[in-house]
Design an enzyme around this catalytic site. Structure first.
Site, PDB file in Angstrom:
ATOM      1  N   MET A 272       0.834  -1.207   0.000  1.00 57.87           N
ATOM      2  CA  MET A 272       0.000   0.000   0.000  1.00 57.87           C
ATOM      3  C   MET A 272       0.865   1.251   0.000  1.00 57.87           C
ATOM      4  O   MET A 272       1.812   1.354   0.767  1.00 57.87           O
ATOM      5  CB  MET A 272      -0.923  -0.039   1.227  1.00 57.87           C
ATOM      6  CG  MET A 272      -1.817   1.168   1.362  1.00 57.87           C
ATOM      7  SD  MET A 272      -2.984   1.277  -0.034  1.00 57.87           S
ATOM      8  CE  MET A 272      -3.134   3.051  -0.152  1.00 57.87           C
ATOM      9  N   GLU A 273       0.481   2.206  -0.856  1.00 60.32           N
ATOM     10  CA  GLU A 273       1.303   3.369  -1.155  1.00 60.32           C
ATOM     11  C   GLU A 273       1.114   4.560  -0.217  1.00 60.32           C
ATOM     12  O   GLU A 273       1.326   5.707  -0.637  1.00 60.32           O
ATOM     13  CB  GLU A 273       1.022   3.823  -2.585  1.00 60.32           C
ATOM     14  CG  GLU A 273      -0.385   4.435  -2.812  1.00 60.32           C
ATOM     15  CD  GLU A 273      -1.439   3.471  -3.328  1.00 60.32           C
ATOM     16  OE1 GLU A 273      -1.311   2.264  -3.082  1.00 60.32           O
ATOM     17  OE2 GLU A 273      -2.404   3.933  -3.970  1.00 60.32           O
ATOM     18  N   GLU A 307       4.583   0.747  -5.747  1.00 59.66           N
ATOM     19  CA  GLU A 307       4.147   1.611  -4.635  1.00 59.66           C
ATOM     20  C   GLU A 307       4.895   2.938  -4.668  1.00 59.66           C
ATOM     21  O   GLU A 307       4.324   3.995  -4.416  1.00 59.66           O
ATOM     22  CB  GLU A 307       4.344   0.913  -3.284  1.00 59.66           C
ATOM     23  CG  GLU A 307       3.682  -0.456  -3.162  1.00 59.66           C
ATOM     24  CD  GLU A 307       2.227  -0.518  -3.591  1.00 59.66           C
ATOM     25  OE1 GLU A 307       1.507   0.500  -3.463  1.00 59.66           O
ATOM     26  OE2 GLU A 307       1.809  -1.582  -4.086  1.00 59.66           O
ATOM     27  N   HIS A 310       3.428   5.237  -7.276  1.00 61.77           N
ATOM     28  CA  HIS A 310       2.162   5.835  -6.842  1.00 61.77           C
ATOM     29  C   HIS A 310       2.379   7.209  -6.216  1.00 61.77           C
ATOM     30  O   HIS A 310       1.448   8.014  -6.165  1.00 61.77           O
ATOM     31  CB  HIS A 310       1.486   4.948  -5.793  1.00 61.77           C
ATOM     32  CG  HIS A 310       0.487   3.975  -6.337  1.00 61.77           C
ATOM     33  ND1 HIS A 310      -0.454   4.316  -7.286  1.00 61.77           N
ATOM     34  CD2 HIS A 310       0.250   2.664  -6.026  1.00 61.77           C
ATOM     35  CE1 HIS A 310      -1.212   3.253  -7.538  1.00 61.77           C
ATOM     36  NE2 HIS A 310      -0.810   2.240  -6.798  1.00 61.77           N
ATOM     37  N   GLU A 329      -4.279   3.108 -10.714  1.00 58.01           N
ATOM     38  CA  GLU A 329      -3.764   1.735 -10.754  1.00 58.01           C
ATOM     39  C   GLU A 329      -3.311   1.314 -12.158  1.00 58.01           C
ATOM     40  O   GLU A 329      -2.245   0.726 -12.320  1.00 58.01           O
ATOM     41  CB  GLU A 329      -4.790   0.749 -10.192  1.00 58.01           C
ATOM     42  CG  GLU A 329      -5.100   0.945  -8.703  1.00 58.01           C
ATOM     43  CD  GLU A 329      -3.873   0.899  -7.807  1.00 58.01           C
ATOM     44  OE1 GLU A 329      -2.781   0.466  -8.264  1.00 58.01           O
ATOM     45  OE2 GLU A 329      -3.986   1.301  -6.633  1.00 58.01           O
TER      46      GLU A 329
HETATM   47  N1  TRP Z   1      -3.373   0.601  -3.662  1.00 57.68           N
HETATM   48  C1  TRP Z   1      -2.766  -0.666  -3.392  1.00 57.68           C
HETATM   49  C2  TRP Z   1      -1.861  -0.946  -4.569  1.00 57.68           C
HETATM   50  O1  TRP Z   1      -2.271  -1.088  -5.670  1.00 57.68           O
HETATM   51  C3  TRP Z   1      -3.772  -1.776  -3.263  1.00 57.68           C
HETATM   52  C4  TRP Z   1      -4.172  -2.137  -1.874  1.00 57.68           C
HETATM   53  C5  TRP Z   1      -3.376  -2.486  -0.867  1.00 57.68           C
HETATM   54  C6  TRP Z   1      -5.485  -2.297  -1.372  1.00 57.68           C
HETATM   55  N2  TRP Z   1      -4.121  -2.842   0.236  1.00 57.68           N
HETATM   56  C7  TRP Z   1      -5.396  -2.714  -0.067  1.00 57.68           C
HETATM   57  C8  TRP Z   1      -6.716  -2.115  -1.912  1.00 57.68           C
HETATM   58  C9  TRP Z   1      -6.518  -2.977   0.714  1.00 57.68           C
HETATM   59  C10 TRP Z   1      -7.847  -2.370  -1.147  1.00 57.68           C
HETATM   60  C11 TRP Z   1      -7.729  -2.783   0.156  1.00 57.68           C
HETATM   61  O2  TRP Z   1      -0.694  -0.970  -4.472  1.00 57.68           O
HETATM   62 ZN    ZN Z   2      -1.421   0.297  -6.945  1.00 60.27          ZN
END
Ligand code: TRP
Ligand code: ZN
Length: 910
Positions: A272-273, A307, A310, A329
């Site tokens: 997660m970013e 990440e 992003h 994305e």
């Molecule tokens: N934005 C994250 C990515 O693409 C995706 C992501 C990570 C996510 N954890 C999450 C999306 C939990 C929904 C719920 O790198």
């Molecule tokens: Zn992403």
């Protein structure tokens, strides 16, 4: 059917700008696993652009203790889980709001919001997790400045992290604060709530100071649990490479003094970013040669890149609403794919990466686009946004960006990106805004001329089918290529309009030489001679003329896979063999081999004279000698890279083959593919032995494309040799595999050898599995591999389901841990069709029980498992009825999460 009290879908068309803005947020956390107290002080103000409305704050599973407005009490009401303030002062003056809530991180098994993993606090806020931490306008178009103070027991939680810069820290004074400390963080950038993060616990960091091109100093940190530090070198190298790449390729610098990555073993997705504080699944951080495979190394590089990228495409410019998810994305996947290709270097290594990406798209995304969950890259409605983090949003979205790149060229795309940042930096925008910027920066391009039509890629779901046919005029030396496009209906979209489809085409001679030809443009004027031309198909049917075509051509169509479409051309077997042996386009060369294999497989599946016996075996020879010979030539080829050979020699997967059929008997597909593999193992026995002996590396381990490719090919060879030994009864190769397993100097070779023994069903497998477990019993990520290998192993007579049930009773199995649940349950239900689809419906009963069990713990993970039966309507009897019954049994439960309910409701819809 919507039951009373159940949530209604959110519609894209209903978007409205927020009635209030939140300018600043000051959060104070008293971190306690059982009961964490959160004090939220915000400055809010009415949005002058919209009619006055109450302030309606999102919340989820919060305990509300107090609300104050401008320092005094206030009236408020609850509407479901939302907190509604109706009597806030009128006018445009900012209002100071103070909200005090508590939550219970240790009970948070959904892993959304604030939770505890192995004694450490983590957060996950995307998409709608921030509302599980405090009341807020939890939507991406509300961007605020954050100040965060973390307070916790110093011995238990020595490291306290949040977004931005550390501005203060120290011990807490006063009664009740013995042994407690604090840290205060200020994020210098405005951000939406989904990018908020905090981490608190016992962690150590690998640190690296870097200097940007502009001469700015930055601190990079990778935080892990003590003991894992020696597994962070590759992640740090990948991060440094990412920073350098974004500066070099797109002129995008790091905009923070400090950039942190933290790894956790309990995580719903990959990573997660969060601004300046990326949180990662340990799977995409930790690696050393003893515990991680080459594939793990490559995944770490691409996810760290993803990440990091992003930070500009997602964080600096974010999404207006969640329907625009692919804005960040799709674009960021495109960027991470390009990053990996640029790092790979050679044209051959780039092609390998491209083939791997396309293989995922065609196996998983094309299936999604043909099933009940099909949705446009920019969806129109959702019940649960977590269900829309899909291969369509990510991978197809990346292909849409790649098509723009193809249409405007590399330079043009860079100009478009620059314009996108010039226009929208700091804003929350839409997919339209992105496409407009790329087009506006390239006036006169095919993209800007056809922008509105091009954007159908965002609005129409489904995989376009492109049928090609050619005619050659020997006298005139012209070749006419006719392309027809169509797209099957998808849920809610019965009728489709034509797409803009870039099709890169080259013409070969029948003996495989490239022909330099001239494409006639719309006005009939010949373009300059070229070995490859970009056609832009924009009508339902269109013809393209080439002049100067000296010999009857073999067309090489959709080179490099320039569009996410299914291409159909009635090649002769000779033509495919020519393309496989000679095409200068590496992608199409691979594709020709896949088409040959697919024809053979589908021919056998559809031939009633091919009998599958009671043991699931086929006695007949299914492998034509010409095909075997072509594969042998690739395997023995003097110049092709090993990685590329491994891709060519891998038969299309059971799921890919199933998608090509109207009605699927999964056991028959399994039997045919296994038989082909077995026969390819036998026909090329001596060649596999040659490949194994000649590609083994003895030098120091490096996960680079060349040596990874050699390991992939030796792994495949060993697997084929063990398969063939199973037929011949020979003990030599299984013995060598066992020895290779014991002697391996790295996880790739060790795991490949283990996998060869397990998947060939050799008796030595049990001993090897026991040894492997004993060697790695403290390594969670390696144990995941151990579980996944067994749950995903080749089924011969139905032994896998009982084995999976046994694995779930193993002391190391843990349903609550997503990685472990995936390693057993998903490897079986989603990754092992030959074992999952049983005539006795045992696989489906198992699926149903696990979906329900998981839904009570973690709906997001449960909903992904629920999708394993998406394609049930294609199944032959008795599978079809049994699958429908299993889905209906899930759907009948009154207490389902929105996540699972949306998936099963769509699956059962007509
Ligand atoms: N934005 C994250 C990515 O693409 C995706 C992501 C990570 C996510 N954890 C999450 C999306 C939990 C929904 C719920 O790198
Ligand atoms: Zn992403």
């Amino acid at each position: 059917m919507l039951r009373e009290g159940q949530a209604k879908p959110t519609q894209r068309a209903d978007y409205q700008a927020p009635a209030w803005w939140i300018d600043t947020v000051d959060l104070t956390f008293d971190l306690d696993p059982a009961k964490t107290r959160v004090l939220n002080r915000m400055r809010v103000r009415r949005n002058p652009g919209v009619p006055a409305q109450a302030l309606r704050l999102d919340g989820d599973e919060l305990n509300l203790a107090r609300v104050m407005v401008n320092g005094g009490g206030t009236s408020f009401k609850m509407d479901g889980s939302a907190l509604v303030l109706e009597n806030l002062p009128a006018g445009e003056e900012p209002v100071e709001l103070e909200i005090f809530t508590t939550c219970s991180p240790v009970k948070n098994t959904k892993l959304m919001g604030l939770y505890v993993s192995e004694g450490t606090f983590f957060t996950q806020c995307e998409a709608e997790g921030f509302r599980r931490i405090t009341y807020f306008l939890d939507r991406p178009d509300v961007m605020a400045m954050y100040t965060v103070t973390l307070r916790a027991d110093k011995a238990q939680f020595p490291v306290l992290l949040s977004n931005g810069n550390l501005v203060d820290s120290g011990d807490l004074a006063g009664a009740g604060n013995e042994g407690r400390h604090f840290a205060k963080w200020v994020d210098p950038h405005r951000k939406p709530s989904y990018l908020f993060a905090l981490v608190a616990g016992q962690l150590v960091a690998r640190e690296q100071r870097i200097t940007s091109r502009a001469g700015k100093e930055h601190l990079l940190q990778v935080f892990v649990r003590p003991g894992d530090l020696e597994k962070t070198e590759h992640a740090m190298n990948s991060l440094m490479a990412s920073v350098a790449w974004d500066e070099a390729r797109f002129g995008l610098p790091l905009d923070l003094d400090r950039f942190m990555i933290v790894a956790t073993s309990d995580f719903n997705m990959g990573a997660m970013e969060n601004k300046g504080l990326n949180i990662f699944n340990t799977k995409y951080v930790l690696a050393n040669q003893a515990t991680a495979t080459d594939v793990d190394y490559a995944n770490i590089e691409s996810v760290v890149g993803h990440e990091y990228f992003h930070n500009w495409t997602g964080n600096r410019i974010t999404c207006r609403d969640w329907f625009q998810l692919s804005l960040k994305e799709g674009l960021t996947v495109f960027r991470d794919q390009e990053f990996s290709m640029d790092l790979a270097g050679t044209p051959s290594a780039r092609a390998v990466k491209r083939i791997e990406d396309v293989r995922v798209l065609r196996t998983v995304q094309f299936a999604e686009d043909a099933g009940p969950m099909a949705h446009p890259v920019r969806p129109d409605s959702y019940l649960e946004i977590n269900n829309f983090y899909t291969v369509t949003i990510y991978e197809k979205g990346a292909e849409v960006v790649r098509m723009m790149h193809t249409l405007v060229g590399r330079e043009g795309f860079a100009k478009g990106m620059a314009l996108y940042f010039e226009r929208h930096d700091g804003q929350a925008v839409t997919c339209d805004d992105f496409a407009q910027a790329i087009a506006d920066a390239n006036p006169g391009s095919e993209l800007s001329q056809r922008l509105e039509q091009f954007k159908r890629w965002y609005s129409q779901a489904g995989t376009p089918q492109v049928a090609a046919s050619g005619s050659y005029d020997a006298a005139a030396q012209t070749y006419t290529l006719t392309l027809r496009q169509s797209c099957a209906p998808t849920p809610g979209q019965p009728e489709k309009l034509p797409f803009v489809i870039p099709v890169e085409v080259g013409l070969l001679t029948e003996d495989g030489q490239a022909q330099t030809v001239q494409l006639l443009d719309a006005a009939g004027v010949a373009r300059s001679p070229a070995a490859s031309s970009l056609l832009v198909l924009s009508e339902a049917e269109q013809s393209f003329q080439f002049s100067n075509v000296a010999l009857e051509p073999v067309p090489s169509l959709l080179r490099g896979f320039t569009a996410p479409v299914a291409l159909h051309y009635d090649y002769s077997e000779d033509a495919l063999l020519t393309l496989l042996a000679q095409d200068s386009d590496a992608f199409n060369r691979w594709e020709a081999g896949q088409q040959l294999a697919q024809r053979i497989a589908l021919g056998a599946i559809n031939n009633p004279a091919v009998i599958v016996d009671a043991n699931g075996e086929i006695a007949e020879n299914l492998l034509p000698e010409r095909f075997a010979q072509a594969m042998r030539e690739v395997l023995r080829h003097p110049t092709l890279d090993a990685a590329y050979k491994e891709l060519v020699l891998t038969l299309p997967s059971e799921s890919y083959l199933s998608e090509q059929l109207e009605v699927v008997d999964p056991q028959r597909v399994h039997a045919v593919r296994e038989t082909l593999r077995q026969q390819l193992a036998a026909a090329l026995q001596g060649d596999w032995a040659w490949a194994w002996e000649n590609h083994r590396d003895s030098g120091a381990y490096r996960p680079d494309p060349v040596s990874s490719g050699r390991r992939a090919l030796t792994g495949m060879a060993l697997h084929m040799l063990c398969l063939d030994a199973r037929r011949s009864g020979d003990a030599v190769w299984p013995g060598r595999a066992y020895q290779a397993f014991k002697d391996a100097g790295n996880m790739t070779d060790r795991f490949n050898a283990l996998s060869a023994l397990v998947n060939s069903g050799h008796p030595l497998a049990n001993d090897a599995l026991a040894r492997f477990h004993a060697l790695f019993k403290g390594e969670a990520l390696v144990l995941d591999k151990w579980f996944a290998l067994q749950a995903g192993a080749t089924d011969r007579g139905g032994q896998i389901l009982p084995a999976v049930k046994q694995l779930m009773l193993h002391p190391d199995f843990q349903l609550q841990n997503p990685n472990r649940a995936r390693s057993v349950i998903f490897s079986f239900c989603n990754g092992n069709p030959g074992a999952f689809h049983r005539a006795d419906a045992g696989g489906y009963r198992f699926w149903c029980e696990r979906v329900l069990e998981l839904d009570a713990i973690n709906p997001q993970v449960a909903a992904r498992l629920a999708r394993a039966l998406d394609r049930w309507k294609k199944l032959a009897e008795p599978y079809r009825s049994a699958a429908r019954e299993a889905i209906a049994r899930v759907a009948a439960r009154p207490d389902l999460s929105n996540d699972v309910r949306e998936v099963v409701t769509r699956a059962l819809a007509d």
